[in-house]
Design a protein around this motif. Structure first.
Motif: not given
Ligand code: DC
Length: 231
Positions: A35-36, A39-40, A101-102, A105, A111, A132-133, A182, A186, A189
């Motif tokens: 899922s990251g 967001y990227r 990216v942070s 996101s 979101r 993350r969620d 990050r 993360d 927030r």
């Molecule tokens: O897992 P990653 O490092 O590739 O994620 C990139 C950014 O996206 C990280 O700063 C947090 C955010 N992210 C998020 O807020 N929720 C998610 N489900 C996945 C990633």
């Protein structure tokens, strides 16, 4: 036939969630969604189009121009990320996207936009998703939730080695700083901060090999799947 479950893997940046998710998906013949990467991809779009972050909250309809999909590469057992039809797998892993990216996101509208797509992907179950969620917001009813963590120094070292191997020029301090920053954004927030779900199992892999982690998580997954089979 085995019951298909959802496996949610959450945790800090660069602690090997992707590798674990991929290994589990491969063993169980499940979809694996990073899922990251979504967001990227949104971050890359905003950079390419020169759209300031404030504009996203003012006009969330602009997110409708972003089409993300994944294509499976069976050789690498990897789902590559596409943004508006273009393979952006390399670009989204670079430092520029990582730096931005942070904050992207943390935008509520981003979101909502992505969580809806993630839930759609999981509607038939048989998915391992990392983020993350995932266990708290995207799939609060996931049958197996894993919360991964490792010390920031160890994560930075792993990430640094990975970038170096790919020929990306960075220094270790920069990588460590990015990871700590990050972690901070993360976890603090307002929208869906990184939190361990109450029913998640913690996996601290600071001193575990990839193989050990995968074996352990696979044991957990098989245990859950078996427990769902009619006896
Ligand atoms: O897992 P990653 O490092 O590739 O994620 C990139 C950014 O996206 C990280 O700063 C947090 C955010 N992210 C998020 O807020 N929720 C998610 N489900 C996945 C990633």
């Amino acid at each position: 036939m085995d019951s298909k479950i959802i496996i949610a893997i959450d945790g800090h940046s660069s602690c090997g969630k992707g590798t674990l998710a991929k290994n589990l998906a491969k063993e169980l013949d499940y979809l694996f969604i990073d899922s990251g990467a979504m967001y990227r991809a949104v971050t890359l779009y905003l950079i390419n189009e020169n759209i300031p972050l404030s504009e996203v909250s003012e006009d969330p309809a602009l997110l409708g121009n972003i089409k993300i999909h994944f294509e499976f590469d069976p050789e690498r057992y990897f789902f590559e990320t596409f943004l508006n039809g273009e393979n952006v797998e390399e670009q989204i892993r670079g430092m520029e996207v990582s730096r931005k990216v942070s904050p992207v996101s943390a935008i509520k509208e981003v979101r909502y936009f992505l969580v809806a797509q993630q839930q759609e992907i999981g509607k038939n179950r048989g998915v391992v998703m990392d983020g993350r969620d995932i266990g708290t917001v995207v799939f609060p009813d996931a049958e197996l939730k894993i919360f991964m963590t490792a010390s920031s120094g160890i994560r930075a070292k792993r990430r640094y080695e990975e970038l170096k191997k790919k020929g990306v020029h960075v220094n270790y301090q920069e990588v460590l700083h990015n990871i700590r920053e990050r972690d901070h954004i993360d976890s603090t927030r307002k929208e869906s901060p990184l939190l361990k779900a109450k029913d998640a199992i913690t996996l601290d892999n600071s001193s575990m090999t990839k193989m050990e982690q995968s074996r352990l998580a696979l044991q957990w997954a098989r245990g859950v799947i078996e427990s769902l089979e009619p006896h």
